[in-house]
Design a protein around this motif. Structure first.
Motif, PDB file in Angstrom:
ATOM      1  N   MET A   1      14.158 -18.616  13.940  1.00 60.58           N
ATOM      2  CA  MET A   1      14.609 -19.021  15.264  1.00 60.58           C
ATOM      3  C   MET A   1      14.005 -18.073  16.281  1.00 60.58           C
ATOM      4  O   MET A   1      13.374 -17.069  15.916  1.00 60.58           O
ATOM      5  CB  MET A   1      16.136 -19.021  15.349  1.00 60.58           C
ATOM      6  N   TYR A   2      14.227 -18.393  17.549  1.00 60.74           N
ATOM      7  CA  TYR A   2      13.608 -17.647  18.630  1.00 60.74           C
ATOM      8  C   TYR A   2      14.634 -17.380  19.728  1.00 60.74           C
ATOM      9  O   TYR A   2      15.498 -18.208  19.997  1.00 60.74           O
ATOM     10  CB  TYR A   2      12.437 -18.434  19.211  1.00 60.74           C
ATOM     11  N   HIS A   3      14.500 -16.204  20.346  1.00 65.02           N
ATOM     12  CA  HIS A   3      15.367 -15.814  21.460  1.00 65.02           C
ATOM     13  C   HIS A   3      14.481 -15.367  22.614  1.00 65.02           C
ATOM     14  O   HIS A   3      13.687 -14.432  22.456  1.00 65.02           O
ATOM     15  CB  HIS A   3      16.284 -14.663  21.031  1.00 65.02           C
ATOM     16  N   GLY A   4      14.583 -16.034  23.751  1.00 64.19           N
ATOM     17  CA  GLY A   4      13.798 -15.666  24.925  1.00 64.19           C
ATOM     18  C   GLY A   4      14.551 -14.689  25.794  1.00 64.19           C
ATOM     19  O   GLY A   4      15.748 -14.850  26.043  1.00 64.19           O
TER      20      GLY A   4
ATOM     21  N   LEU B   1      28.392 -22.479  24.786  1.00 61.92           N
ATOM     22  CA  LEU B   1      29.095 -22.547  23.497  1.00 61.92           C
ATOM     23  C   LEU B   1      30.023 -21.356  23.285  1.00 61.92           C
ATOM     24  O   LEU B   1      30.455 -21.089  22.168  1.00 61.92           O
ATOM     25  CB  LEU B   1      28.080 -22.632  22.357  1.00 61.92           C
ATOM     26  N   GLY B   2      30.318 -20.630  24.336  1.00 62.01           N
ATOM     27  CA  GLY B   2      31.179 -19.463  24.223  1.00 62.01           C
ATOM     28  C   GLY B   2      30.392 -18.229  23.821  1.00 62.01           C
ATOM     29  O   GLY B   2      29.187 -18.126  24.047  1.00 62.01           O
ATOM     30  N   ARG B   3      31.086 -17.276  23.194  1.00 61.85           N
ATOM     31  CA  ARG B   3      30.466 -16.015  22.782  1.00 61.85           C
ATOM     32  C   ARG B   3      29.529 -16.231  21.608  1.00 61.85           C
ATOM     33  O   ARG B   3      29.738 -17.114  20.783  1.00 61.85           O
ATOM     34  CB  ARG B   3      31.541 -15.015  22.390  1.00 61.85           C
TER      35      ARG B   3
ATOM     36  N   TYR C   1      22.495 -16.626  21.455  1.00 65.49           N
ATOM     37  CA  TYR C   1      21.869 -17.926  21.689  1.00 65.49           C
ATOM     38  C   TYR C   1      20.415 -17.907  21.225  1.00 65.49           C
ATOM     39  O   TYR C   1      19.641 -17.033  21.617  1.00 65.49           O
ATOM     40  CB  TYR C   1      21.965 -18.295  23.174  1.00 65.49           C
ATOM     41  N   LEU C   2      20.076 -18.877  20.387  1.00 60.62           N
ATOM     42  CA  LEU C   2      18.759 -18.980  19.762  1.00 60.62           C
ATOM     43  C   LEU C   2      18.345 -20.447  19.706  1.00 60.62           C
ATOM     44  O   LEU C   2      19.171 -21.343  19.900  1.00 60.62           O
ATOM     45  CB  LEU C   2      18.818 -18.451  18.322  1.00 60.62           C
TER      46      LEU C   2
ATOM     47  N   CYS D   1      24.046 -21.238  18.632  1.00 63.25           N
ATOM     48  CA  CYS D   1      24.788 -20.042  18.984  1.00 63.25           C
ATOM     49  C   CYS D   1      25.323 -19.466  17.677  1.00 63.25           C
ATOM     50  O   CYS D   1      26.090 -20.128  16.961  1.00 63.25           O
ATOM     51  CB  CYS D   1      25.921 -20.371  19.945  1.00 63.25           C
ATOM     52  N   VAL D   2      24.896 -18.259  17.360  1.00 68.61           N
ATOM     53  CA  VAL D   2      25.293 -17.587  16.118  1.00 68.61           C
ATOM     54  C   VAL D   2      26.340 -16.543  16.483  1.00 68.61           C
ATOM     55  O   VAL D   2      26.110 -15.697  17.340  1.00 68.61           O
ATOM     56  CB  VAL D   2      24.057 -16.928  15.449  1.00 68.61           C
TER      57      VAL D   2
END
Length: 160
Positions: free
Chosen positions: A32-35, A57-59, A62-63, A133-134
């Motif tokens: 996955m990727y996170h900008g 999506l809350g806490r 985000y990926l 969202c993890v």
């Protein structure tokens, strides 16, 4: 000045699945990727990911499995200041959140899920691209960073 983001999905770590699956499958591991911006990228590389305080999506962290989605962030920064962090994620138990106002939209974790997934083209994300969202940053392992390359106008014209 034009920027180009290199293709990056050729070398997958052992046991990691490609993006072409329609949805993340519980218990699997994905790239996955996170900008983010350069300053925050340095902090993440030094200290690891932390949960955001809130979001659609809350806490959580985000990926996206889509690098195109990630390299658009942060939207309020010039492209030259953006960095995409490539990660490996064991998604655990996944819950699809496929419409605004979903009863578990911000409470999925308290119902036993490790990852919330917004499907592409469901109307929740303006770009139409998927989002994940993890909850637990310990599920995320940093692999690499991807930075845009400046492309001169001559280079762009020679490609045409």
């Amino acid at each position: 000045m034009e920027y180009q983001w290199p293709e990056d999905d050729f070398d997958l770590p052992y046991g990691v699945l490609r993006l072409d699956l329609p949805e993340p499958v519980s218990g699997q591991t994905y790239v996955m990727y996170h900008g983010t911006c350069r300053t925050k990228a340095r902090s993440i590389l030094a200290l690891g990911f932390r949960q955001s305080e809130d979001g659609m999506l809350g806490r959580g962290v985000y990926l996206s499995r889509n690098v195109e989605k990630a390299h658009r962030y942060p939207m309020d920064h010039h492209e030259s200041d953006r960095v995409v962090i490539k990660v490996k994620v064991n998604v655990g138990k996944v819950k699809a959140i496929d419409y605004q106002g979903h009863p578990l939209q911000k409470t999925w974790h308290s119902h036993g899920y490790d990852t919330a997934w917004v499907p592409p083209d469901c109307g929740m994300v303006k770009s139409g691209l998927e989002e994940n969202c993890v909850w637990d940053p310990n599920r995320i392992q940093i692999i690499d960073t991807i930075q845009p390359h400046q492309v001169s106008l001559l280079s762009v014209c020679s490609l045409l």
